[in-house]
Design a protein around this motif. Structure first.
Motif, PDB file in Angstrom:
ATOM      1  N   ALA A 125       2.203   1.655  -3.482  1.00  0.00           N
ATOM      2  CA  ALA A 125       1.126   2.077  -4.390  1.00  0.00           C
ATOM      3  C   ALA A 125       0.712   3.519  -4.109  1.00  0.00           C
ATOM      4  CB  ALA A 125      -0.075   1.145  -4.234  1.00  0.00           C
ATOM      5  N   GLY A 126       0.611   3.864  -2.822  1.00  0.00           N
ATOM      6  CA  GLY A 126       0.225   5.235  -2.451  1.00  0.00           C
ATOM      7  C   GLY A 126       1.244   6.241  -2.949  1.00  0.00           C
ATOM      8  N   GLY A 127       2.537   5.908  -2.789  1.00  0.00           N
ATOM      9  CA  GLY A 127       3.600   6.820  -3.245  1.00  0.00           C
ATOM     10  C   GLY A 127       3.575   6.996  -4.751  1.00  0.00           C
ATOM     11  N   GLY A 143       0.828  -1.209   0.000  1.00  0.00           N
ATOM     12  CA  GLY A 143       0.000   0.000   0.000  1.00  0.00           C
ATOM     13  C   GLY A 143       0.859   1.254   0.000  1.00  0.00           C
ATOM     14  N   ALA A 144       1.967   1.217   0.761  1.00  0.00           N
ATOM     15  CA  ALA A 144       2.849   2.389   0.822  1.00  0.00           C
ATOM     16  C   ALA A 144       3.452   2.661  -0.547  1.00  0.00           C
ATOM     17  CB  ALA A 144       3.953   2.168   1.855  1.00  0.00           C
ATOM     18  N   GLY A 157       1.018   6.483  -6.662  1.00  0.00           N
ATOM     19  CA  GLY A 157      -0.222   7.205  -6.970  1.00  0.00           C
ATOM     20  C   GLY A 157      -0.046   8.705  -6.793  1.00  0.00           C
TER      21      GLY A 157
END
Ligand code: SF4
Ligand code: SF4
Lengths: 471, 95
Positions: free
Chosen positions: A17-19, A14-15, A21
């Motif tokens: 993907a979030g970065g 998630g980290a 994104g």
């Protein structure tokens, strides 16, 4: 995989993907055409800044003494150049000029020197360099001419005739209230394509003592402000953003001039249809009044160090027109969103101005008001010291307020507007100079004057002549 | 407007950050570190700084300002890394 391990792996994924994104979000936000705040939104949705929050009772300029109205025949550079060049005889000097112009130049000999330099030195050098380098700007000039091709003419009758409805016996319709009329006028202005709209009572100090174009007014006599010029409605639209950043040669004032002009003429027609007087004052030069202080009075923005008005939405990237009218309106309040404080520390425009026309010093008293000194004659000299489209506009491109409406610049605007300490102004000014530097101002000049035909930013792809035309 | 500037993108980011928070808590529990309010506060602050740095670099590239992307990238990355090291040391204390 147990539950805890699964959660930890998901968190790590998630980290990442979030970065990633956020990276995509940033890139899209930076190139998003919606951040080119503009005239195409007809609902007024782009007048995004909450002006009411920053409304103040008094405008952000200071009256310091008795005022004097501007004589546009001499103090507006475009008005005096024609008569100067038509009449000037070297052997007779200022005696060859009409009386009013002779007096002006005799009191301001440094202005005469600069004005004559255009003809004697700059025109010949410009002609020579145009032959050699002019082809680079063919598309920019073609586009500018295209934008200026639609140009409604103004009436040449005096204001007592030209400003009133043409239909004989037309009655003034009874408007329900000034508040409602203001709301209506603003809506119509937005529908006509105006990004900015503001209303003020007209301060007669801003009307020229001798207007610059005849437009039915005898410019040789002191001009009495007509009684029906009670209110001023301001409209304005931005110049196209990408060419504007490629000033002084690829940008053009004509795109916004033409649109503002059409809006002003149409809005005047709308008001006249209701039976009231309305007179458009429009760019390039068909104004009977000084524009910047009226914009300040109408809450459109604040006057910056470079003398141009800075707005929250568009920075200085806009061209206004004004309609004077007697239809009863509710005026807007002026706004204070921190520009006066910011200009004290910033000075970017003064540092980037190729002609040194913008002061780095403090405000001084001019015609009864405190403001920054500006040398219009040396600014005008520079217009003939570079190729491409007429004018310069570098001070508009480099101003930190002239930025796209993406999250970075909106946040910076909010921070300066809220900071009472001045620390944020200093930090943001430093960031502006480090992150968004321009070329050495000397590089903006033509090669014959020691420059490199530079622009603040590269032109957009659609104005690169060499990519489309085989020279 | 594209997916990345839409409200739906932020909805997805919200889900991701929730998963990251849960995972971080589990990770710290496994390390025997107790997360108390000020540790969460510092952690959240650092996430904001790191997110700002990434978004600033790419927004600058998107708006055609590579100098801002490079210089801002270096300055804000240094801030992110040094604050990250400092905050990690504070958070990682067992008590
Ligand atoms: S238009 Fe150009 S020359 Fe004139 S003040 Fe602005 S930057 Fe200077
Ligand atoms: S560039 Fe700076 S000093 Fe000049 S008008 Fe803009 S904010 Fe003021």
């Amino acid at each position: 995989m147990d539950r805890r391990k699964f959660l930890k792996t998901s968190g790590a994924a998630g980290a990442v993907a979030g970065g990633v994104g956020l990276g995509f979000f940033g890139y899209e936000a930076g190139r998003d055409p919606d951040s080119y705040t503009g005239w195409k939104n007809r609902e007024g949705g782009f007048q995004t800044f909450n002006r009411i929050k920053w409304a103040v009772e008094k405008p952000t300029y200071t009256k310091t003494g008795p005022s004097r109205r501007v004589d546009a025949r001499t103090e507006v550079v475009f008005s005096r150049m024609g008569p100067l060049f038509r009449n000037w005889k070297e052997e007779e000097g200022t005696n060859s000029l009409p009386e009013y112009l002779r007096k002006f130049y005799e009191t301001n000999p440094e202005v005469l020197e600069l004005d004559l330099r255009v003809k004697n030195e700059l025109f010949p050098k410009l002609r020579k360099d145009r032959e050699k380098y002019g082809h680079k700007f063919i598309l920019a000039e073609a586009w500018s001419d295209a934008m200026g091709a639609v140009w409604p003419k103004h009436s040449q009758e005096p204001p007592e005739i030209a400003d009133f409805p043409e239909k004989k016996g037309q009655k003034q319709l009874k408007m329900r209230s000034p508040e409602k009329t203001s709301k209506l006028i603003k809506k119509i202005a937005h529908q006509l394509g105006s990004t900015l709209v503001g209303i003020t009572k007209l301060n007669p100090d801003w009307v020229y003592s001798h207007p610059m174009r005849r437009r039915g007014i005898d410019t040789d006599k002191p001009f009495k402000v007509p009684e029906h010029w009670k209110y001023a409605i301001v409209v304005g639209v931005p110049m196209s953003w990408d060419p504007m950043f490629a000033n002084p040669n690829y940008g053009t004032s004509h795109d916004a001039y033409a649109i503002s002009r059409i809006i002003a003429v149409r809005l005047s027609t709308f008001i006249k249809q209701l039976g009231y007087a309305a007179r458009p004052h429009t760019p390039g030069t068909e104004y009977d009044l000084m524009v910047p202080p009226i914009l300040v009075d109408a809450g459109i923005g604040e006057q910056g160090r470079h003398s141009i008005v800075v707005t929250p939405e568009l920075g200085s990237n806009f061209r206004p027109a004004i309609i004077t009218t007697n239809i009863p309106l509710k005026p807007d309040k002026p706004i204070d969103f921190g520009v006066q404080d910011f200009c004290k520390t910033c000075k970017v425009c003064a540092e980037q101005c190729p002609s040194g026309s913008i002061t780095k010093g403090n405000k001084v008293e001019i015609r009864g008001y405190k403001r920054y000194q500006f040398n219009a004659a040396s600014c005008h000299n520079f217009w003939y010291s570079k190729l491409g489209n007429m004018g310069c506009r570098v001070c508009i491109s480099v101003c930190p307020y002239t930025r796209k409406a993406n999250w970075v610049h909106k946040a910076a605007l909010d921070i300066t507007a809220h900071d009472p300490t001045g620390l944020a102004d200093k930090a943001l000014t430093a960031m502006q100079k480090i992150f968004y530097p321009g070329p050495d101002p000397q590089e903006y000049f033509i090669p014959s004057l020691g420059g490199k035909n530079a622009s603040y930013r590269k032109p957009p792809w659609w104005l690169k002549t060499e990519d489309f035309i085989d020279i | 407007m594209t997916f990345f500037t839409s409200g739906f993108f932020w909805f997805i980011q919200g889900i991701l950050i929730t998963v990251i928070i849960l995972a971080f808590q589990v990770w710290m529990e496994d390390k025997g570190v107790k997360m108390i309010w000020w540790k969460w506060f510092l952690w959240g602050l650092w996430i904001l700084v790191a997110g700002f740095t990434i978004a600033f670099i790419f927004t600058s590239l998107g708006e055609g300002e590579p100098t801002a992307a490079v210089k801002g990238g270096i300055i804000f990355s240094l801030i992110t890394i040094t604050s990250g090291v400092g905050i990690w040391r504070l958070i990682n204390k067992k008590k």
